[in-house]
Write an enzyme that holds these catalytic residues in place. Structure first.
Site, PDB file in Angstrom:
ATOM      1  N   LYS A  34      -8.018 103.493  -2.746  1.00 21.81           N
ATOM      2  CA  LYS A  34      -8.014 102.356  -1.818  1.00 21.81           C
ATOM      3  C   LYS A  34      -6.971 101.320  -2.243  1.00 21.81           C
ATOM      4  O   LYS A  34      -6.236 100.804  -1.419  1.00 21.81           O
ATOM      5  CB  LYS A  34      -9.406 101.696  -1.752  1.00 21.81           C
ATOM      6  CG  LYS A  34     -10.508 102.613  -1.274  1.00 21.81           C
ATOM      7  CD  LYS A  34     -11.831 101.872  -1.066  1.00 21.81           C
ATOM      8  CE  LYS A  34     -12.461 101.339  -2.326  1.00 21.81           C
ATOM      9  NZ  LYS A  34     -12.927 102.362  -3.281  1.00 21.81           N
TER      10      LYS A  34
ATOM     11  N   ARG B 119     -10.186 100.213 -17.083  1.00 20.12           N
ATOM     12  CA  ARG B 119     -11.250  99.315 -16.640  1.00 20.12           C
ATOM     13  C   ARG B 119     -12.551  99.645 -17.366  1.00 20.12           C
ATOM     14  O   ARG B 119     -12.837 100.803 -17.635  1.00 20.12           O
ATOM     15  CB  ARG B 119     -11.466  99.498 -15.124  1.00 20.12           C
ATOM     16  CG  ARG B 119     -10.665  98.535 -14.289  1.00 20.12           C
ATOM     17  CD  ARG B 119     -10.718  98.867 -12.829  1.00 20.12           C
ATOM     18  NE  ARG B 119     -12.052  98.978 -12.257  1.00 20.12           N
ATOM     19  CZ  ARG B 119     -12.303  99.043 -10.949  1.00 20.12           C
ATOM     20  NH1 ARG B 119     -11.303  98.986 -10.094  1.00 20.12           N
ATOM     21  NH2 ARG B 119     -13.531  99.167 -10.494  1.00 20.12           N
TER      22      ARG B 119
HETATM   23  P1  AMP Z   1     -13.947  97.914  -6.976  1.00 24.07           P
HETATM   24  O1  AMP Z   1     -12.792  97.336  -7.711  1.00 24.07           O
HETATM   25  O2  AMP Z   1     -13.854  97.748  -5.491  1.00 24.07           O
HETATM   26  O3  AMP Z   1     -14.245  99.336  -7.395  1.00 24.07           O
HETATM   27  O4  AMP Z   1     -15.231  97.058  -7.415  1.00 24.07           O
HETATM   28  C1  AMP Z   1     -15.659  96.989  -8.763  1.00 24.07           C
HETATM   29  C2  AMP Z   1     -17.110  96.519  -8.819  1.00 24.07           C
HETATM   30  O5  AMP Z   1     -17.215  95.217  -8.243  1.00 24.07           O
HETATM   31  C3  AMP Z   1     -18.097  97.378  -8.029  1.00 24.07           C
HETATM   32  O6  AMP Z   1     -18.551  98.507  -8.764  1.00 24.07           O
HETATM   33  C4  AMP Z   1     -19.215  96.361  -7.776  1.00 24.07           C
HETATM   34  O7  AMP Z   1     -19.991  96.138  -8.942  1.00 24.07           O
HETATM   35  C5  AMP Z   1     -18.425  95.082  -7.502  1.00 24.07           C
HETATM   36  N1  AMP Z   1     -18.083  94.933  -6.069  1.00 24.07           N
HETATM   37  C6  AMP Z   1     -16.835  94.942  -5.515  1.00 24.07           C
HETATM   38  N2  AMP Z   1     -16.896  94.777  -4.184  1.00 24.07           N
HETATM   39  C7  AMP Z   1     -18.208  94.681  -3.869  1.00 24.07           C
HETATM   40  C8  AMP Z   1     -18.916  94.534  -2.649  1.00 24.07           C
HETATM   41  N3  AMP Z   1     -18.290  94.468  -1.452  1.00 24.07           N
HETATM   42  N4  AMP Z   1     -20.279  94.466  -2.709  1.00 24.07           N
HETATM   43  C9  AMP Z   1     -20.923  94.526  -3.885  1.00 24.07           C
HETATM   44  N5  AMP Z   1     -20.327  94.680  -5.082  1.00 24.07           N
HETATM   45  C10 AMP Z   1     -18.961  94.760  -5.082  1.00 24.07           C
END
Ligand code: AMP
Length: 216
Positions: free
Chosen positions: A13, A160
Site C-alpha cells: 500500500k 519496523r
Molecule cells: P500500518 O502502517 O498501516 O500497517 O499500521 C501500523 C499499525 O498502526 C497497525 O497495525 C495498527 O496497530 C495501527 N493502525 C494504523 N491504521 C489504523 C487504523 N485505520 N485503525 C486502527 N489501527 C490502525
C-alpha cells in the site's frame, strides 16, 4: 482524485501510495505513519497507540476517526487524497462516509490489493523503512542504492517493530476479521476493484491500478 487502498500488511500500500499521490498530486494520508510519528514524539496518544501497534492490534476506532477528521480539515486535503491503511473497520468506513458527506465530496475508487499470506510474511520479514521520510525498501527485491541507507534522505533504514513473524501473523488475522468486511461494504457501494499485489515488480501493479481507474 479521492482514493482508498485496502490490503493486508505487506500488500504494498505504501509503495503504491507513493506512485499514485505523485501521479495525481494529492496528499498521502497514512494513519500508520501518523501513529508512528506520535510514537516517535512520545505523545500521550503515541504511548497509548504503541501498546496496540506492538501487538499487531488495531488502535481504537474513536482515536483513529478523530485523527482523520483533523487531517481532512487541512487545506491540502480539500482537492483530493489517498488513504493508506484507513479505514480498517466498517465503523471507520461509515464515519468516513459521514465526514465526506459533510464536505459534499465522494470517493472515486477503492483498490483491493490482493496477496497471499505466504507472500506477506516473506515480504515483511525483508521490509526496511526509513524512520525519517517513511520510504519503503525490501532487502531482497527493492534494495536501497547504498546498503542500509535511505536513497531519498540519507537516514539509516530500520526494521519496523511490528514486522516480526509473530506480530505479522496477528496483523493478518486482524485484517481477515476486522478489515475484510470492508470489501463487501465498498463492493455494494460500487467503488471496489481488485489488483494483483503479489508481484515483485511494484510498477506492474501500479500500471494495473491506472488501467482499472481508466487513467493512462
Ligand atoms: P500500518 O502502517 O498501516 O500497517 O499500521 C501500523 C499499525 O498502526 C497497525 O497495525 C495498527 O496497530 C495501527 N493502525 C494504523 N491504521 C489504523 C487504523 N485505520 N485503525 C486502527 N489501527 C490502525
Amino acid at each position: 482524485m479521492r482514493l482508498i487502498l485496502i490490503g493486508p500488511p505487506g500488500a504494498g500500500k505504501g509503495v503504491q501510495a507513493d506512485f499514485l499521490t505523485k501521479k495525481f498530486n494529492i496528499p498521502h494520508i497514512s494513519t500508520g505513519d501518523m501513529l508512528r510519528s506520535e510514537v516517535k514524539s512520545e505523545t500521550e496518544l503515541g504511548k497509548m497507540a504503541k501498546t496496540y501497534m506492538d501487538g499487531g492490534k488495531l488502535v481504537p476506532d474513536d482515536v483513529i476517526i478523530a485523527m482523520v477528521a483533523n487531517r481532512l480539515k487541512q487545506d491540502d486535503a480539500k482537492n483530493g487524497f489517498l488513504f493508506d491503511g484507513f479505514p480498517r473497520t466498517v465503523l471507520q468506513a461509515e464515519k468516513l462516509n459521514a465526514m465526506l458527506a459533510d464536505l459534499k465530496v465522494t470517493v472515486n475508487a477503492v483498490v483491493n490489493m490482493e496477496i497471499s499470506d505466504e507472500s506477506v510474511i516473506r515480504r515483511l520479514c525483508a521490509r526496511r523503512v526509513c524512520p525519517k521520510c517513511n520510504s519503503i525498501y525490501n532487502v531482497l527485491t527493492m534494495k536501497p542504492k547504498k546498503e542500509g541507507i535511505c536513497d531519498k534522505c540519507g537516514a539509516a533504514i530500520i526494521q519496523r517493530d511490528d514486522d516480526r513473524e509473530d506480530v505479522i501473523k496477528n496483523r493478518l488475522s486482524v485484517f481477515r476479521e476486522q478489515t475484510k468486511p470492508l470489501l463487501e461494504f465498498y463492493t455494494k457501494a460500487g467503488l471496489l476493484f481488485s489488483v494483483n499485489s503479489g508481484r515483485d515488480d511494484a510498477q506492474e501493479t501500479y500500471l494495473e491500478i491506472l488501467q482499472k481507474l481508466n487513467v493512462s
